[in-house]
Design an enzyme around this catalytic site. Structure first.
Site, PDB file in Angstrom:
ATOM      1  N   SER A   1      -4.859 -10.508  -6.803  1.00  0.00           N
ATOM      2  CA  SER A   1      -3.963 -10.557  -5.652  1.00  0.00           C
ATOM      3  C   SER A   1      -3.435 -11.978  -5.458  1.00  0.00           C
ATOM      4  CB  SER A   1      -4.692 -10.041  -4.402  1.00  0.00           C
ATOM      5  OG  SER A   1      -3.793  -9.844  -3.329  1.00  0.00           O
TER       6      SER A   1
ATOM      7  N   HIS B   1      -1.319  -3.869  -0.838  1.00  0.00           N
ATOM      8  CA  HIS B   1      -1.500  -3.144  -2.104  1.00  0.00           C
ATOM      9  C   HIS B   1      -1.323  -1.635  -1.940  1.00  0.00           C
ATOM     10  CE1 HIS B   1      -2.512  -6.804  -4.120  1.00  0.00           C
ATOM     11  NE2 HIS B   1      -3.458  -7.071  -3.242  1.00  0.00           N
TER      12      HIS B   1
END
Length: 245
Positions: A22, A121
């Site tokens: 991430s 996400h």
């Protein structure tokens, strides 16, 4: 973590490849020479600003659950997705109502709420990805000095355009770290170092390859320990008797 990356380089440690989880992909790109500290900070600040305007969402880490039951509930629950692919430490992300529904229907030993402002996400944050795209496109990147593993394409890349596209797509896609770990191991790496606290990203790799040498760098003291360890190994290779004494 960028400071730790700089300290590692000053200590003589230069990675052959980099990867990130991430936000960690921004540190990985900094390490690969894509941009300087100020540019990286500006990108992260702008990304966070855009994300802050999204509708509220929830993310939770789940530990101790029946995998099939959880998967079935996520599939049939509206606006909830898996934000990762770890079979033991699942992260689900979505609307607060959707996440609450999952928790009420699936027995879980431990629930760890994540301090986030939106359902990262997941497809719910695609508007943020579209808004962030022109920011990335107009930000100058330097040629990468080492390849980065793109988390959405599952390939090593030195191409700036591909790297930027990856940063856009990863905002709204699940992080497939288990798959990434397998790909990294398949490339034949024998040593992996995680920048930041803990070894959460290293454990899946170690499970795949028990012979993998792993290290965690969370402070300058950790770097000193790695330097000393490696120096002792070199001495042992040159003259094993020195170490035995």
């Amino acid at each position: 973590m960028t400071v730790l990356a700089d300290l590692m380089k000053k200590s003589g440690y230069h990675p052959d490849v980099v990867a990130g989880y991430s936000f960690g992909e921004y540190t990985a790109l900094y390490t690969a020479g894509a941009y300087d500290f100020e540019t990286g900070l500006q990108l992260i600040q702008k990304r966070a600003e855009i994300m802050s305007r999204l509708p509220q969402g929830s993310m939770v880490t789940l530990i101790g659950f029946e995998g099939d039951k959880l998967r079935d509930e996520v599939l049939k629950t509206e606006d909830v997705w898996f934000a990762n692919d770890d079979p033991k430490y699942a992260v689900i992300s979505g609307t607060s109502q959707g996440v609450a529904s999952i928790l009420s229907n699936v027995p879980v030993e431990r629930v760890i709420p994540l301090e986030v402002s939106a359902a990262f996400h997941t497809p719910l944050v695609e508007p943020a990805a579209k808004e962030f795209q022109p920011v990335l496109e107009t930000t100058a990147f330097e040629p990468l000095s080492i390849p980065i593993f793109c988390s959405t394409d599952f390939v090593f890349s030195l191409r700036v355009n591909q790297v930027k596209d990856n940063l856009i797509r990863q905002i709204s896609r699940s992080v497939k770290w288990q798959m990434i770990s397998q790909r990294l191991i398949n490339q034949g790496i024998n040593k992996a170092i995680q920048l930041g606290c803990g070894q959460g990203l290293l454990k899946p790799m170690k499970n795949i390859d028990p012979g993998l040498e792993i290290s965690n760098v969370g402070s300058s003291a950790d770097i000193d320990s790695i330097v000393i360890r490696d120096q002792l190994k070199k001495l042992a290779n040159i003259n094993p008797a020195v170490i035995r004494v």
